[in-house]
Design a protein around this motif. Sequence first.
Motif, short mmCIF file in Angstrom:
data_model
loop_
_atom_site.label_atom_id
_atom_site.label_comp_id
_atom_site.label_asym_id
_atom_site.label_seq_id
_atom_site.Cartn_x
_atom_site.Cartn_y
_atom_site.Cartn_z
N ILE A 55 -36.79 -100.22 -74.38
CA ILE A 55 -35.94 -99.02 -74.45
C ILE A 55 -36.67 -97.81 -73.88
N VAL A 56 -37.98 -97.74 -74.10
CA VAL A 56 -38.79 -96.67 -73.52
C VAL A 56 -39.84 -97.29 -72.61
N SER A 57 -40.33 -96.48 -71.69
CA SER A 57 -41.42 -96.95 -70.82
C SER A 57 -42.54 -95.92 -70.89
N GLY A 58 -43.76 -96.42 -70.78
CA GLY A 58 -44.92 -95.55 -70.82
C GLY A 58 -45.71 -95.66 -69.54
N ARG A 59 -46.42 -94.58 -69.23
CA ARG A 59 -47.30 -94.57 -68.06
C ARG A 59 -48.50 -93.71 -68.39
N LEU A 60 -49.60 -93.99 -67.72
CA LEU A 60 -50.81 -93.19 -67.93
C LEU A 60 -50.84 -92.03 -66.96
N ALA A 61 -51.17 -90.86 -67.47
CA ALA A 61 -51.43 -89.66 -66.67
C ALA A 61 -52.81 -89.19 -67.09
N GLY A 62 -53.82 -89.65 -66.39
CA GLY A 62 -55.19 -89.40 -66.82
C GLY A 62 -55.46 -90.29 -68.03
N LEU A 66 -47.79 -91.13 -71.34
CA LEU A 66 -46.51 -90.43 -71.39
C LEU A 66 -45.38 -91.44 -71.54
N PHE A 67 -44.40 -91.09 -72.35
CA PHE A 67 -43.26 -91.96 -72.60
C PHE A 67 -41.97 -91.27 -72.19
N ARG A 68 -40.98 -92.09 -71.79
CA ARG A 68 -39.65 -91.60 -71.47
C ARG A 68 -38.67 -92.75 -71.71
N LEU A 69 -37.39 -92.42 -71.72
CA LEU A 69 -36.39 -93.47 -71.80
C LEU A 69 -36.53 -94.33 -70.55
N ASN A 70 -36.43 -95.62 -70.72
CA ASN A 70 -36.64 -96.55 -69.60
C ASN A 70 -35.40 -96.59 -68.70
N PRO A 71 -35.50 -96.08 -67.47
CA PRO A 71 -34.33 -96.09 -66.59
C PRO A 71 -33.93 -97.50 -66.15
N ARG A 72 -34.78 -98.49 -66.38
CA ARG A 72 -34.46 -99.88 -66.03
C ARG A 72 -33.82 -100.63 -67.19
N TYR A 73 -33.70 -99.98 -68.33
CA TYR A 73 -33.05 -100.61 -69.49
C TYR A 73 -31.60 -100.90 -69.13
N PHE A 74 -31.10 -102.08 -69.48
CA PHE A 74 -29.78 -102.52 -69.01
C PHE A 74 -28.65 -101.59 -69.43
#
Length: 111
Positions: A55-62, A66-74
């Motif tokens: 439902i959410v996706s995370g990515r590293l920034a340094g 950082l987390f956001r709603l996953n735009p690839r979620y069905f």
Amino acid sequence: MLVGRSSPFGGKTRTRVLLALRLLPESYPRELARILDAPLNGVQQALKGLEEDGIVSGRLAGRTRLFRLNPRYFAYGDLRRYLQRLAEPEDQLRRSVDDLRRRPRRTGKPP
């Protein structure tokens, strides 16, 4: 607080984290904990479960994740609309998000 009576995503913290992420483009666990006035560990566990569910996706920034709603979620579009409706009566949450400073302070500017 409407979310206190219902937790459609399995728990109050999970639901409130999703509402905050709907109102923000992306955020990190400590900021979410501050906004939600919730324990950091609880927010981290909620994010971990939501990420495992896709439902959410995370990515590293340094060194910050950082987390956001996953735009690839069905059901991304439906989820965003549903969260927007759930956030409407959450005045305190919307005020907390609106009060966030989203850009760095100019060098030398007094606090």
